[in-house]
Design an enzyme around this catalytic site. Structure first.
Site, PDB file in Angstrom:
ATOM      1  N   GLU A   4       1.104  -1.338   0.052  1.00  0.00           N
ATOM      2  CA  GLU A   4       0.105  -0.326   0.050  1.00  0.00           C
ATOM      3  C   GLU A   4       0.528   1.456  -0.090  1.00  0.00           C
ATOM      4  O   GLU A   4       0.169   2.468   0.458  1.00  0.00           O
ATOM      5  CB  GLU A   4      -0.930  -0.356   1.147  1.00  0.00           C
ATOM      6  CG  GLU A   4      -1.923  -1.224   1.100  1.00  0.00           C
ATOM      7  CD  GLU A   4      -3.068  -1.691   2.687  1.00  0.00           C
ATOM      8  OE1 GLU A   4      -2.397  -0.676   3.226  1.00  0.00           O
ATOM      9  OE2 GLU A   4      -3.167  -2.421   2.842  1.00  0.00           O
ATOM     10  N   GLU A  34      -6.422 -10.986  -1.031  1.00  0.00           N
ATOM     11  CA  GLU A  34      -6.637 -10.733   0.458  1.00  0.00           C
ATOM     12  C   GLU A  34      -8.533 -10.622  -0.016  1.00  0.00           C
ATOM     13  O   GLU A  34      -9.050  -9.680   0.610  1.00  0.00           O
ATOM     14  CB  GLU A  34      -6.009  -9.329   0.554  1.00  0.00           C
ATOM     15  CG  GLU A  34      -4.712  -8.971   1.311  1.00  0.00           C
ATOM     16  CD  GLU A  34      -4.647  -7.537   1.951  1.00  0.00           C
ATOM     17  OE1 GLU A  34      -5.854  -7.294   2.478  1.00  0.00           O
ATOM     18  OE2 GLU A  34      -3.734  -7.612   2.374  1.00  0.00           O
TER      19      GLU A  34
HETATM   20  O1  G3I Z   1      -3.177  -5.994  20.022  1.00  0.00           O
HETATM   21  C1  G3I Z   1      -4.908  -5.387  20.413  1.00  0.00           C
HETATM   22  C2  G3I Z   1      -5.269  -6.240  21.502  1.00  0.00           C
HETATM   23  O2  G3I Z   1      -4.823  -5.621  22.684  1.00  0.00           O
HETATM   24  C3  G3I Z   1      -7.116  -5.200  21.519  1.00  0.00           C
HETATM   25  O3  G3I Z   1      -7.338  -5.517  22.763  1.00  0.00           O
HETATM   26  C4  G3I Z   1      -7.517  -5.459  19.880  1.00  0.00           C
HETATM   27  C5  G3I Z   1      -8.440  -5.035  20.454  1.00  0.00           C
HETATM   28  O4  G3I Z   1      -9.929  -5.154  18.842  1.00  0.00           O
HETATM   29  O5  G3I Z   1      -6.304  -4.678  18.766  1.00  0.00           O
HETATM   30  C6  G3I Z   1      -5.672  -6.033  19.055  1.00  0.00           C
HETATM   31  O6  G3I Z   1      -4.832  -5.851  17.679  1.00  0.00           O
HETATM   32  C7  G3I Z   1      -4.999  -5.164  16.267  1.00  0.00           C
HETATM   33  C8  G3I Z   1      -5.220  -6.578  15.487  1.00  0.00           C
HETATM   34  O7  G3I Z   1      -5.847  -6.187  14.865  1.00  0.00           O
HETATM   35  C9  G3I Z   1      -5.317  -8.006  16.114  1.00  0.00           C
HETATM   36  O8  G3I Z   1      -7.092  -8.150  16.089  1.00  0.00           O
HETATM   37  C10 G3I Z   1      -5.092  -4.196  15.910  1.00  0.00           C
HETATM   38  O9  G3I Z   1      -5.442  -3.253  17.044  1.00  0.00           O
HETATM   39  C11 G3I Z   1      -5.125  -3.610  15.032  1.00  0.00           C
HETATM   40  O10 G3I Z   1      -4.725  -2.735  13.906  1.00  0.00           O
HETATM   41  C12 G3I Z   1      -4.986  -5.223  13.538  1.00  0.00           C
HETATM   42  O11 G3I Z   1      -5.915  -5.082  12.481  1.00  0.00           O
HETATM   43  C13 G3I Z   1      -4.780  -5.263  11.241  1.00  0.00           C
HETATM   44  C14 G3I Z   1      -4.575  -4.358  10.138  1.00  0.00           C
HETATM   45  O12 G3I Z   1      -4.910  -5.493   9.452  1.00  0.00           O
HETATM   46  C15 G3I Z   1      -3.546  -3.298  11.159  1.00  0.00           C
HETATM   47  O13 G3I Z   1      -2.695  -4.293  10.887  1.00  0.00           O
HETATM   48  C16 G3I Z   1      -5.926  -6.382  10.799  1.00  0.00           C
HETATM   49  O14 G3I Z   1      -6.388  -8.533  11.865  1.00  0.00           O
HETATM   50  C17 G3I Z   1      -6.283  -7.411   9.970  1.00  0.00           C
HETATM   51  O15 G3I Z   1      -7.065  -7.791   8.845  1.00  0.00           O
HETATM   52  C18 G3I Z   1      -4.987  -5.945   8.602  1.00  0.00           C
HETATM   53  O16 G3I Z   1      -5.299  -6.472   7.264  1.00  0.00           O
HETATM   54  C19 G3I Z   1      -5.132  -5.832   5.866  1.00  0.00           C
HETATM   55  C20 G3I Z   1      -3.734  -5.980   5.401  1.00  0.00           C
HETATM   56  O17 G3I Z   1      -2.872  -6.664   6.568  1.00  0.00           O
HETATM   57  C21 G3I Z   1      -2.718  -5.166   4.401  1.00  0.00           C
HETATM   58  N1  G3I Z   1      -4.603  -4.923   3.563  1.00  0.00           N
HETATM   59  C22 G3I Z   1      -5.561  -4.688   4.476  1.00  0.00           C
HETATM   60  C23 G3I Z   1      -6.046  -5.532   5.149  1.00  0.00           C
HETATM   61  C24 G3I Z   1      -6.980  -4.812   6.241  1.00  0.00           C
HETATM   62  O18 G3I Z   1      -7.740  -3.792   6.641  1.00  0.00           O
END
Ligand code: G3I
Length: 657
Positions: free
Chosen positions: A161, A276
């Site tokens: 991205e 994805e």
């Molecule tokens: O670790 C925290 C936890 O402590 C907290 O309680 C919880 C609250 O919901 O969040 C936890 O972490 C989150 C993690 O996902 C696990 O659920 C992060 O804050 C959150 O940012 C993370 O989101 C991920 C996101 O990418 C950012 O990394 C999503 O699961 C994941 O599906 C998403 O995937 C992305 C691809 O990497 C790139 N393309 C888009 C795609 C969708 O956004």
């Protein structure tokens, strides 16, 4: 209203996913395709998830476990065995699982502006290049195959991205990486070539991808990325392919753009990985929810298969129970049910659509969504909610025009209930007072959002029907899908005698054969049990002329899908009966079969039609040794696909599709 109450006590054992027909990874491997589903944290040690992923996928992408925030939580601190119950589990365990199960391991992601821990964000810009280099060297170096005990990552999303668009104006995102390393004279941020080169140096054999959203979707984003990737190639950036993310919804109609993007990136000599994919169902999509979603999955798969450099077809998660879209914090659409399996791990129409697009077949199944019924009383949530809730005593829903075909044997209801108050469900045929073909008492599933499958026998009902589902008891449950299945016995080889058909046109019947078979004649057999399908048709016939003629086998109607075609050639005389075989492609469950004779007069005198090489399901293979004897190897058919116990060998021939 009980939907918002989330209880946390122990829950009944979750049902296992039990799709029928062939496994996707087996079908995909035969087409030279990788297929997979990026699972969330903890999946590989979960007794529900791990078997599904191992059985269905030949490429593995951790949703988060290889991101910086999981493996690189502090500067100079790498943690390959995270065990955070809310976000990260062991990256090493994922790599080992993928390697042990003969999967391609796809690492996501090395350089992205998101998924970074706080310490990276607070770094001064002049330190970021060495931080990036250290990360790439350490992570890619660890999984480059030099230590077999640790395992191998085969494909890396190197940069993710890096582009953003405002309407039709696109450019490079002003990320910390771009700010830190600057921009070259060709306008390309220098972190991009540097990241690719560094990764290539750490693992010269890995496949390196640029991954981005809005590719293949008919948006300006793709034009910009295409033109920039050309520049990267011209500058000698070691890139092997592009990842199309494809977070789309059921309004998606940009299929031509999808194919065109596959084609133009392919012409650059790059492979395309669909990395994805998920197909959200918007809240306003209130009918044909699953059907429309299935059609989109199928069309995308067909178009991917049509181009050999489309190497991979991966969804972002595997079950609607756990998808990033269930959390609106990250821009998701809760309840949009975007994946191939539902909340109870039941294969949805989308799963079977992908299976069919890959050339597989399956016995008939039917999934009715509680929130997409035709009429109802005393229920809420329909028609635009994720599931049906606040079901009160005496409430009912009615499904019109349900095609029960030749009947189903099992009803698998996906429901949730957070109370031990008595409740029950009855399924009536025809009307509210019609006969009851299924009933069960609802149990506490451990919470009003904890959906579990309840299997119960279905007795009676064929053809087009109205089904009325009645709810009894004040706390019956929250209801999602009703899945109708048949526990089909796998029939062994069987023979249909030509002279014992059910209906016919234009043939003459003799005691042991039919004759005077000419162009346009046909015979029909009702209620033929094809089980999970057959691999080969053997025909006994005699023909005394040299006219170019053929026998076609159609399912359902004279113009239904053609599952076999046999060219009839002279056997040396009208009384000289010989055998000839042809592959059977598709067809499963109880069917009406039409044998249509075509091509000219004197198609042949027909004696018998034998169905050979029955396909068996993986579970049948695993549990019944007897099934193996039915599953004879077909050495003449090009399509005698039978699932076998998984051997976990990646077999990806360089096929021209
Ligand atoms: O670790 C925290 C936890 O402590 C907290 O309680 C919880 C609250 O919901 O969040 C936890 O972490 C989150 C993690 O996902 C696990 O659920 C992060 O804050 C959150 O940012 C993370 O989101 C991920 C996101 O990418 C950012 O990394 C999503 O699961 C994941 O599906 C998403 O995937 C992305 C691809 O990497 C790139 N393309 C888009 C795609 C969708 O956004």
């Amino acid at each position: 209203m009980f939907i918002s109450v989330l209880l946390t006590f122990s829950v009944p054992q979750a049902a296992q996913a039990t799709p029928v027909g062939q496994r996707l990874r087996d079908l995909a491997a035969k087409r030279g395709l990788l297929i997979g589903f990026a699972p969330g944290f903890g999946a590989v040690n979960d007794p529900v998830q791990a078997p599904v992923i191992a059985a269905e996928a030949n490429i593995f992408t951790p949703e988060n476990n290889l991101k910086w925030f999981c493996i690189h939580p502090q500067q100079n601190v790498y943690d390959w065995n995270r065990n955070d119950p809310y976000s990260c589990s062991s990256a090493d365990a994922d790599v080992k699982f993928a390697n042990d199960h003969g999967m391609i391991m796809h690492g996501h992601v090395l350089v992205w502006h998101e998924g970074l821990p706080a310490w990276v964000m607070s770094m001064s810009l002049d330190q970021l290049e060495s931080v990036m280099n250290d990360h790439i060297d350490t992570v890619v170096g660890r999984y480059n195959g030099s230590n077999l005990a640790i395992g191998r990552v085969h494909v890396w999303d190197v940069v993710n991205e890096a582009v953003t668009c405002n309407g039709s104006t696109c450019g490079y995102r002003d990320s910390i990486w771009k700010q830190a390393m600057g921009v070259g004279s060709d306008g390309v941020p220098l972190f991009i070539p540097k990241a690719f080169q560094r990764t290539h140096a750490a693992d010269p054999n890995a496949v390196l991808l640029y991954n981005d959203g809005a590719l293949g979707e008919g948006k300006p984003h793709a034009d910009f990325v295409y033109n920039e990737v050309k520049k990267w190639l011209a500058a000698g950036v070691p890139i092997n392919g592009v990842g199309f993310q494809m977070h789309i919804d059921t309004d998606f109609n940009q299929f031509a753009a999808f194919s065109a993007d596959l084609q133009r990136f392919g012409k650059l000599g790059l492979d395309v990985y669909i990395t994805e994919l998920d197909v959200m169902i918007p809240p306003y999509q209130n009918s044909q929810r699953y059907t429309q979603q299935a059609a989109i999955y199928k069309e995308l798969m067909k178009r991917c298969l049509a181009q050999t450099h489309c190497k991979s077809f991966q969804t972002w998660g595997w079950t609607d129970r756990w998808t990033w879209l269930n959390d609106s914090t990250y821009g998701g659409w809760p309840g949009s049910d975007p994946l191939l399996f539902n909340e109870c791990f039941q294969p949805k129409p989308a799963y079977y659509a992908v299976q069919e697009a890959l050339g597989g077949s399956h016995p008939a199944t039917l999934m009715l969504q509680a929130e997409a019924y035709n009429q109802g009383q005393g229920v809420q949530g329909a028609p635009d909610a994720e599931f049906l809730y606040y079901v009160t005593d005496g409430a009912w829903i009615q499904f019109n025009n349900v095609n029960l075909g030749s009947g189903f044997t099992t009803l698998k209801t996906c429901y949730a209930k957070g109370s031990s108050d008595p409740g029950s469900v009855e399924v009536h045929l025809g009307s509210m007072t019609g006969s009851i073909i299924a009933s069960f008492n609802t149990q506490d599933t451990g919470g009003w959002n904890n959906f579990q499958e309840q299997a119960t026998p279905l007795t009676g009902g064929t053809g087009n029907q109205t089904l009325v589902v009645k709810f009894i008891g004040s706390a019956t449950g929250n209801f999602d899908d009703f899945l109708l299945e048949s526990t089909q016995s796998t029939p062994g080889p069987f023979t249909l005698q030509a002279e014992k058909y059910d209906e016919q046109q234009g043939v003459e019947t003799y005691p042991t054969f039919i004759g005077f078979v000419d162009n346009g004649d046909w015979i029909k057999f009702n209620n033929v049990n094809l089980g999970n399908g057959f691999g080969r048709l053997r025909v006994g016939y005699a023909k005394g002329n040299k006219t170019k003629t053929r026998i076609e086998v159609h399912v359902g109607s004279l113009t239904g899908p053609k599952i076999a075609e046999l060219k009839t050639t002279s056997t040396g005389g009208w009384n000289t009966f010989k055998e000839k075989t042809t592959p059977i492609k598709g067809g499963a469950g109880v069917q009406t079969l039409y044998f249509v004779f075509a091509g000219g007069d004197g198609v042949g005198n027909m004696d018998y039609f034998t169905f050979e090489n029955p396909r068996v399901t993986a579970s049948a293979v695993n549990s019944a040794a007897a099934a193996e004897t039915d599953n004879t190897v077909d050495d003449t058919s090009e399509d005698a696909e039978s699932t076998s116990a998984p051997s976990y060998t990646i077999y990806l021939p360089a096929v021209s599709r």
